[in-house]
Design an enzyme around this catalytic site. Structure first.
Site, PDB file in Angstrom:
ATOM      1  N   LYS A  18      18.160 -65.919  61.862  1.00 55.07           N
ATOM      2  CA  LYS A  18      18.945 -65.770  60.626  1.00 55.07           C
ATOM      3  C   LYS A  18      18.873 -67.025  59.749  1.00 55.07           C
ATOM      4  O   LYS A  18      18.734 -66.933  58.532  1.00 55.07           O
ATOM      5  CB  LYS A  18      20.398 -65.454  60.988  1.00 55.07           C
ATOM      6  N   ARG A  94      32.682 -61.522  59.176  1.00 57.53           N
ATOM      7  CA  ARG A  94      32.492 -61.553  60.626  1.00 57.53           C
ATOM      8  C   ARG A  94      33.391 -60.515  61.299  1.00 57.53           C
ATOM      9  O   ARG A  94      33.243 -60.255  62.489  1.00 57.53           O
ATOM     10  CB  ARG A  94      32.871 -62.938  61.160  1.00 57.53           C
ATOM     11  N   ARG A 133      14.787 -73.580  73.485  1.00 58.49           N
ATOM     12  CA  ARG A 133      15.050 -74.421  72.314  1.00 58.49           C
ATOM     13  C   ARG A 133      15.458 -75.840  72.741  1.00 58.49           C
ATOM     14  O   ARG A 133      16.182 -76.015  73.720  1.00 58.49           O
ATOM     15  CB  ARG A 133      16.199 -73.754  71.530  1.00 58.49           C
ATOM     16  N   ARG A 161      20.667 -78.205  74.574  1.00 56.42           N
ATOM     17  CA  ARG A 161      22.117 -78.229  74.310  1.00 56.42           C
ATOM     18  C   ARG A 161      22.838 -77.432  75.386  1.00 56.42           C
ATOM     19  O   ARG A 161      22.316 -76.441  75.873  1.00 56.42           O
ATOM     20  CB  ARG A 161      22.416 -77.562  72.960  1.00 56.42           C
ATOM     21  N   ARG A 172      27.579 -65.577  74.396  1.00 59.13           N
ATOM     22  CA  ARG A 172      27.653 -65.597  72.929  1.00 59.13           C
ATOM     23  C   ARG A 172      27.117 -64.305  72.345  1.00 59.13           C
ATOM     24  O   ARG A 172      27.642 -63.783  71.360  1.00 59.13           O
ATOM     25  CB  ARG A 172      26.851 -66.795  72.387  1.00 59.13           C
TER      26      ARG A 172
HETATM   27  P1  AMP Z   1      28.827 -71.024  61.461  1.00 55.91           P
HETATM   28  O1  AMP Z   1      28.261 -72.235  60.792  1.00 55.91           O
HETATM   29  O2  AMP Z   1      28.573 -69.747  60.708  1.00 55.91           O
HETATM   30  O3  AMP Z   1      28.425 -70.922  62.916  1.00 55.91           O
HETATM   31  O4  AMP Z   1      30.416 -71.196  61.462  1.00 55.91           O
HETATM   32  C1  AMP Z   1      31.043 -72.296  62.072  1.00 55.91           C
HETATM   33  C2  AMP Z   1      32.482 -71.957  62.395  1.00 55.91           C
HETATM   34  O5  AMP Z   1      33.204 -71.655  61.199  1.00 55.91           O
HETATM   35  C3  AMP Z   1      32.675 -70.726  63.265  1.00 55.91           C
HETATM   36  O6  AMP Z   1      32.559 -71.034  64.641  1.00 55.91           O
HETATM   37  C4  AMP Z   1      34.091 -70.305  62.904  1.00 55.91           C
HETATM   38  O7  AMP Z   1      35.041 -71.131  63.525  1.00 55.91           O
HETATM   39  C5  AMP Z   1      34.145 -70.609  61.425  1.00 55.91           C
HETATM   40  N1  AMP Z   1      33.745 -69.443  60.596  1.00 55.91           N
HETATM   41  C6  AMP Z   1      32.630 -69.335  59.809  1.00 55.91           C
HETATM   42  N2  AMP Z   1      32.585 -68.146  59.184  1.00 55.91           N
HETATM   43  C7  AMP Z   1      33.693 -67.474  59.589  1.00 55.91           C
HETATM   44  C8  AMP Z   1      34.208 -66.176  59.312  1.00 55.91           C
HETATM   45  N3  AMP Z   1      33.586 -65.322  58.488  1.00 55.91           N
HETATM   46  N4  AMP Z   1      35.378 -65.823  59.914  1.00 55.91           N
HETATM   47  C9  AMP Z   1      36.033 -66.669  60.725  1.00 55.91           C
HETATM   48  N5  AMP Z   1      35.590 -67.893  61.060  1.00 55.91           N
HETATM   49  C10 AMP Z   1      34.435 -68.311  60.489  1.00 55.91           C
END
Ligand code: AMP
Length: 220
Positions: A18, A94, A133, A161, A172
């Site tokens: 993605k 999400r 990775r 990681r 996950r």
């Molecule tokens: P990401 O960079 O997309 O992995 O997002 C990092 C963190 O931001 C996630 O682990 C969530 O804690 C929070 N987050 C990002 N997008 C959302 C969303 N649409 N709804 C709720 N939490 C979000």
């Protein structure tokens, strides 16, 4: 007449490619890109009231409350609606509740047209990809098996990681599946699924076809 703004939503499990696809679209299309993860990290960095509220949640990997994320997304859509650019959303919605709220946003005169691209990659493929990775211990750059390097370009050591251990990946993916299935169903008449297991060039070609089908053309 009500004008429309096009919103493209990118869905894909961890390891589906993605991030690469989002980067490809940003490089070649005239779009506004919003990643809710980035927007939230920014709030934390700027020490805003939202930032202070979400700091611990971001650190723990849990989901931030729908109200907060919806507010941030709505604010950002409003900011760019006038430009009538296409908006690419990464990391949002999400949850189904977020999708319902997004459908209800009306930015002044504008009506949204939402289309969804989902990168579809089998579980075993993702497990194989992520468990191979490596991440640079110094700068955080990520390398896959295809990169064929043992040391980062910055000279840092490449390590695995903790997040990328097989059991953690499967966990996950399960979580992702549970959260995303209702979204795929919600968007069933607006979604195009792209197999994410081709070469980057093949995937990019499919993404182009998909966006063309949405009436979105490359930057000239
Ligand atoms: P990401 O960079 O997309 O992995 O997002 C990092 C963190 O931001 C996630 O682990 C969530 O804690 C929070 N987050 C990002 N997008 C959302 C969303 N649409 N709804 C709720 N939490 C979000």
């Amino acid at each position: 007449m009500t004008e429309s703004i096009k919103i493209v939503i990118l869905l894909g499990a961890p390891g589906s490619g993605k991030g690469t696809v989002a980067q490809y679209i940003r490089d070649r299309y005239n779009i506004c890109y919003f990643s809710t993860g980035n927007l939230l990290r920014n709030e934390v960095k700027e020490k805003t009231s939202i930032g202070r509220r979400v700091e611990n949640i971001l650190g723990s990997g849990g989901l931030v409350g729908d109200d907060v994320v919806n507010e941030i997304v709505e604010k950002n859509i409003e900011k760019v609606a006038e430009s009538r650019k296409v908006i690419l959303l990464d990391g949002y919605p999400r949850t189904k509740n977020q999708a319902v709220v997004l459908d209800a946003i009306r930015s002044g005169e504008f009506k949204e047209v939402i289309r969804v691209i989902e990168l579809d990659v089998g579980v075993e493929e993702v497990v194989a990809r992520i468990s191979q990775r490596r991440v640079c211990a110094k700068c955080g750059n990520t390398y896959g098996p295809m990169d064929g390097v043992k040391v980062c370009s910055c000279g840092g050591e490449l390590i695995k990681r903790k997040d990328d251990e097989e059991a953690t990946i499967r966990n996950r993916l399960n979580e992702y599946e549970k959260a995303t299935l209702p979204l795929s169903q919600y968007y069933s008449n607006r979604i195009v699924k792209i197999p994410g297991n081709g070469t980057p060039k093949e995937v990019a070609h499919k993404v182009d076809g998909c966006l063309h089908g949405f009436g979105i053309e490359k930057r000239r």
